[in-house]
Design an enzyme around this catalytic site. Structure first.
Site, PDB file in Angstrom:
ATOM      1  N   SER A 237       0.837  -1.191   0.000  1.00  0.00           N
ATOM      2  CA  SER A 237       0.000   0.000   0.000  1.00  0.00           C
ATOM      3  C   SER A 237       0.876   1.247   0.000  1.00  0.00           C
ATOM      4  O   SER A 237       2.108   1.161   0.037  1.00  0.00           O
ATOM      5  CB  SER A 237      -0.911   0.008   1.222  1.00  0.00           C
ATOM      6  OG  SER A 237      -0.134   0.249   2.376  1.00  0.00           O
ATOM      7  N   LYS A 238       0.224   2.369  -0.012  1.00  0.00           N
ATOM      8  CA  LYS A 238       0.942   3.636  -0.132  1.00  0.00           C
ATOM      9  C   LYS A 238       2.050   3.822   0.898  1.00  0.00           C
ATOM     10  O   LYS A 238       3.079   4.409   0.613  1.00  0.00           O
ATOM     11  CB  LYS A 238      -0.055   4.798  -0.004  1.00  0.00           C
ATOM     12  CG  LYS A 238      -0.909   4.959  -1.247  1.00  0.00           C
ATOM     13  CD  LYS A 238      -1.173   6.414  -1.549  1.00  0.00           C
ATOM     14  CE  LYS A 238      -1.920   6.572  -2.868  1.00  0.00           C
ATOM     15  NZ  LYS A 238      -3.353   6.185  -2.723  1.00  0.00           N
TER      16      LYS A 238
END
Length: 475
Positions: A237-238
């Site tokens: 994820s980010k």
RNA sequence: GGCCCUAUCGUCUAGUGGCCCAGGACGUCGCCCUCUCAAGGCGAAAACACGGGUUCGACUCCCGUUAGGGCCGCCA
């Protein structure tokens, strides 16, 4: 039967690394089997979907070279198709039913169940309902008893007990269809033969199979790809850093490098690491896809990128290089030295961004001397060397690497110096710092005029510095 | 909590019962090359999660344990 695969992202963000790999594997499988590849945008949740995201996904796909044969289809434009299918199930009476429970009630029950440690499944209470109150209702699919199993093309045999599957909503109370239903209707009506997707969907598979059967469609083959994880082994994820395809493009990665990296994350072909897209198509099979999730490794990607940069013909990178220079304030489009300059940078650039930055010294009017380098190398002893070299370069018949090396050797012989004693000061005089391409190739690419001017400028700098002058640059 | 999936060097992986006291690649470290930085060459450290089976023989097959991941929405 010809193979037909699809990539079906939901447009709620950019094309990310995981999605790109799913798309790639679908594309490779279709191309390898001389089949078709369909692009479908899953925007059945109208509220969350955006036009920009859809656009970004298409751009990402194109940049990676993943071309599609049909689509992009948009689920939001197919609502009537889903409705007809849902009504078919509702008409049968035994396959679907109206549920009058409100989302709030359902949420409460779910939370209560969780708290008591029970499975948070819908209890099917509206199944038996025979009245038809004038209330909003959702349509639920009636999951039959039994078990549902299939042979996954990468995971092998997978089996689910239907009692674990709740009666899923196929039509929301506002009449819009839900994901699991759309997927089935779409894949069936688009004649998808192989559904290749992330294994986070493996639990959806039995629901969808049941839906195919209820609708009277053939069930396609399934292949569930393992997830890509971040360095802490949780879903990428980010917070693990750059995860969008666009971000890598902007950082100066080559599409082939990303494609090669993504292909090898979860798939292998013996000991081979480097694959051209053509080679991937030729060699890709689902049998060689691994079953376990993999950690995304930016360093290996970077290595591949460097590999592809250094093995690129300089002309191939020209446009991209020019536009990056332009962003840094340099218009080099008409510079005849361009290809020579690129060539000197090819094997020492990990990204295109890095390449443009390290090229800057070739173009500036005034070389900015790195203070520490200047103190060490732009010394009174160096000044006469610079002057001599400038003369030597001026006198050269051919301004080639060989000629330049000859000019260096003349001075070296005369003074009894080793190359390092001359090259490093010259490097600082010409580039401003101590790091650059090889001294001869660099000078050849810089050009005679500029080299001479910068050497003379360095002499001036040394003289004025000796008299207490301020730091400045040569030409 | 329930269900599903997975398990070889730090990471990506090869390995489909004997070829493996486990091979390649990234990264790390050392040496060489060398005008700097790279690139390149050579070399090193580094793994079969654990416990039971099955078998003449298990990294490879089966079971369990443990660990990780995923899913349990009128999101996709």
């Amino acid at each position: 039967m010809t193979v037909k695969t699809r990539f079906a992202p939901s447009p709620t963000g950019y094309l990310h690394i995981g999605g790109a790999r799913t798309a790639l594997f679908n594309w490779l499988f279709a191309r390898h089997n001389k089949g078709q590849f369909v692009l479908r945008i899953e925007d059945s949740d109208v509220a969350r979907s955006t036009e920009e995201s859809a656009q970004a996904i298409l751009e990402g796909m194109s940049w990676l070279g993943l071309d599609w044969d049909e689509g992009p289809f948009f689920q939001s434009r197919r609502f009537d198709i889903y409705r007809v299918h849902a009504e078919r199930l509702l008409d049968e009476g035994v396959l679907a039913y109206r549920c009058y429970c409100t989302p709030e009630e359902l949420k409460e029950r779910r939370e209560a169940a969780m708290k008591e440690g029970r499975p948070p499944m819908y209890d099917g209470r509206c199944r038996q309902r025979s009245d038809a109150p004038a209330l909003p209702y959702a349509v639920r699919f009636k999951v039959p008893p039994g078990a549902t199993s299939f042979k996954d093309l990468v995971k092998g045999g997978v089996s689910f007990d239907n009692s674990q599957i709740e009666d899923l909503v196929i039509l929301r109370s506002d009449g819009t269809p839900t994901y699991n239903f759309c997927v089935v209707v779409d894949d069936a009506t688009m004649n998808i033969t192989h559904v290749i997707r992330g294994d986070d969907h493996i639990n959806n598979t039995p629901k969808q199979m049941l839906l195919y059967r209820a609708l009277g469609y053939d069930v396609p083959e399934f292949a569930h790809l393992p997830m890509i994880l971040g360095s802490d082994r949780t879903r990428l994820s980010k917070r693990h850093g750059a995860t969008s395809v666009t971000a890598y493009r902007e950082m100066g990665y080559l599409p082939h490098a990303l494609v090669n990296y993504l292909a090898r994350l979860g798939w292998s072909f013996g000991d081979q690491e480097i694959f051209s897209p053509e080679e991937l198509i030729e060699k890709f099979t689902l049998e060689n896809v691994g079953k376990s999730s993999g950690v995304f490794n930016p360093e290996k990607l970077l290595w591949l990128n460097q590999h592809y940069i250094k093995s690129s013909p300089s002309g191939e990178l020209r446009e991209e290089f020019l536009s990056r220079l332009k962003a840094l304030g340099v218009d080099a489009s008409a510079d005849p030295r361009l290809d020579a300059i690129i060539k000197t940078l090819l094997e020492r650039s990990k990204t295109l961004a890095e390449m443009a930055e390290s090229a800057l010294f070739y173009f500036v009017e005034q070389v900015a001397f790195d203070e520490k380098s200047a103190r060490k190398f732009l010394t009174p002893e160096a000044a006469p060397l610079f002057a001599e070299l400038a003369e030597g370069l001026k006198a050269l018949d051919a301004f080639t690497e060989e000629g330049i090396e000859g000019a260096f050797n003349d001075i070296l012989d005369r003074k009894g110096l080793k190359l390092g004693k001359l090259a490093q000061p010259v490097r600082v005089a010409l580039t401003g710092g101590t790091v650059s391409p090889g001294i001869f190739e660099m000078i050849a690419a810089l050009g005679r005029e500029r080299s001479v001017k910068r050497l003379e400028g360095a002499v001036e700098f040394i003289e004025s510095a000796g008299g207490g002058g301020a730091a400045g640059g040569g030409n």
